[in-house]
Design a protein around this motif. Sequence first.
Motif, PDB file in Angstrom:
ATOM      1  N   TRP A 165     -40.528  -7.485 -28.478  1.00 34.61           N
ATOM      2  CA  TRP A 165     -41.083  -8.766 -28.916  1.00 34.61           C
ATOM      3  C   TRP A 165     -42.129  -8.496 -29.991  1.00 34.61           C
ATOM      4  O   TRP A 165     -43.260  -8.148 -29.693  1.00 34.61           O
ATOM      5  N   VAL A 166     -41.719  -8.635 -31.249  1.00 30.44           N
ATOM      6  CA  VAL A 166     -42.585  -8.220 -32.356  1.00 30.44           C
ATOM      7  C   VAL A 166     -43.414  -9.366 -32.932  1.00 30.44           C
ATOM      8  O   VAL A 166     -44.483  -9.151 -33.496  1.00 30.44           O
ATOM      9  N   GLY A 167     -42.917 -10.601 -32.845  1.00 24.23           N
ATOM     10  CA  GLY A 167     -43.711 -11.749 -33.253  1.00 24.23           C
ATOM     11  C   GLY A 167     -43.972 -11.896 -34.737  1.00 24.23           C
ATOM     12  O   GLY A 167     -44.913 -12.576 -35.144  1.00 24.23           O
ATOM     13  N   GLU A 168     -43.137 -11.293 -35.573  1.00 21.66           N
ATOM     14  CA  GLU A 168     -43.274 -11.474 -37.017  1.00 21.66           C
ATOM     15  C   GLU A 168     -41.978 -11.074 -37.703  1.00 21.66           C
ATOM     16  O   GLU A 168     -41.073 -10.514 -37.098  1.00 21.66           O
ATOM     17  N   ARG A 169     -41.892 -11.376 -38.998  1.00 17.85           N
ATOM     18  CA  ARG A 169     -40.674 -11.096 -39.757  1.00 17.85           C
ATOM     19  C   ARG A 169     -40.466  -9.592 -39.900  1.00 17.85           C
ATOM     20  O   ARG A 169     -41.421  -8.818 -39.918  1.00 17.85           O
ATOM     21  N   MET A 170     -39.203  -9.211 -40.010  1.00 16.43           N
ATOM     22  CA  MET A 170     -38.868  -7.794 -40.145  1.00 16.43           C
ATOM     23  C   MET A 170     -39.546  -7.155 -41.347  1.00 16.43           C
ATOM     24  O   MET A 170     -39.943  -5.989 -41.298  1.00 16.43           O
ATOM     25  N   ALA A 205     -32.267  -7.250 -35.640  1.00 11.63           N
ATOM     26  CA  ALA A 205     -33.176  -8.347 -35.335  1.00 11.63           C
ATOM     27  C   ALA A 205     -32.359  -9.443 -34.664  1.00 11.63           C
ATOM     28  O   ALA A 205     -31.604 -10.164 -35.317  1.00 11.63           O
ATOM     29  N   ASP A 206     -32.485  -9.549 -33.352  1.00 10.21           N
ATOM     30  CA  ASP A 206     -31.712 -10.493 -32.554  1.00 10.21           C
ATOM     31  C   ASP A 206     -32.268 -11.901 -32.771  1.00 10.21           C
ATOM     32  O   ASP A 206     -33.398 -12.205 -32.377  1.00 10.21           O
ATOM     33  N   ASP A 207     -31.453 -12.767 -33.373  1.00  7.16           N
ATOM     34  CA  ASP A 207     -31.898 -14.111 -33.735  1.00  7.16           C
ATOM     35  C   ASP A 207     -31.615 -15.168 -32.673  1.00  7.16           C
ATOM     36  O   ASP A 207     -31.651 -16.369 -32.974  1.00  7.16           O
ATOM     37  N   GLU A 208     -31.345 -14.742 -31.460  1.00  9.08           N
ATOM     38  CA  GLU A 208     -31.135 -15.621 -30.310  1.00  9.08           C
ATOM     39  C   GLU A 208     -29.854 -16.440 -30.411  1.00  9.08           C
ATOM     40  O   GLU A 208     -28.971 -16.354 -29.555  1.00  9.08           O
ATOM     41  N   LEU A 209     -29.714 -17.242 -31.459  1.00 12.17           N
ATOM     42  CA  LEU A 209     -28.539 -18.098 -31.619  1.00 12.17           C
ATOM     43  C   LEU A 209     -27.456 -17.304 -32.337  1.00 12.17           C
ATOM     44  O   LEU A 209     -27.160 -17.520 -33.506  1.00 12.17           O
ATOM     45  N   GLU A 210     -26.884 -16.350 -31.618  1.00 13.01           N
ATOM     46  CA  GLU A 210     -25.867 -15.460 -32.170  1.00 13.01           C
ATOM     47  C   GLU A 210     -24.500 -15.850 -31.610  1.00 13.01           C
ATOM     48  O   GLU A 210     -24.397 -16.624 -30.659  1.00 13.01           O
ATOM     49  N   TYR A 211     -23.431 -15.295 -32.208  1.00 15.38           N
ATOM     50  CA  TYR A 211     -22.125 -15.445 -31.591  1.00 15.38           C
ATOM     51  C   TYR A 211     -22.177 -14.841 -30.183  1.00 15.38           C
ATOM     52  O   TYR A 211     -22.878 -13.843 -29.961  1.00 15.38           O
TER      53      TYR A 211
END
Length: 204
Positions: free
Chosen positions: A149-154, A94-100
């Motif tokens: 693009w799933v638009g909800e929590r895993m 789950a790619d959280d955008e603000l990653e290293y």
Amino acid sequence: GRLDAAVLEDGAELTGLARWDAGRVSVTRAVSASDRQHGASWAFRRQVATAQVLIERGLAGVDRPYIALSGGKDSLVLLALTHDIDPTIPAIWADDELEYPETPTYVPSLCRDLGVSLRVVQGWARHAGWFDPWRKQPFWREPLPEMEWVGERMETWSVKAGYDCVLVGLRADEAAHRRQTLRRLGAVYDAVGGQRRIWPLAGW
């Protein structure tokens, strides 16, 4: 192709830095003599054996499990342990955008190197009480082309997608609420929605 080959490529003589280049990723690891001593210890071997038992017990009777992969050290250990038991189990990141900065390249490269099928989906959970991934443009960085693009929590999406089991690299000592969950439900349990959750590293 094994995970430890990246660190132990030169065998027992390697006690300094090992560098692994996979695509554009360069990861440097320090392997000390004390690390090797710990890895050979009875206590560590018992930890590994316990994790393997939890994985095997948890996978019994499930049809479509996946590994929750973050790219952190714990999920990498989980990936290696699970891959040794069943190399067909896929990973989902789950790619959280603000990653290293290295993570979006490192995670796919790692899975390719190990031969693990990887599915990349949009991270959705709020982080640090303020950051909601992939909600506002401009993004911190561009998403990977293959990201779904799933638009909800895993927790909810994965059940809807047909995954009946998730292996998670969480440890009990990371947070009080995790210790409480373990005491109440154990390291293998069926969550709301019927999805089984396995915490093989709970006692690490």
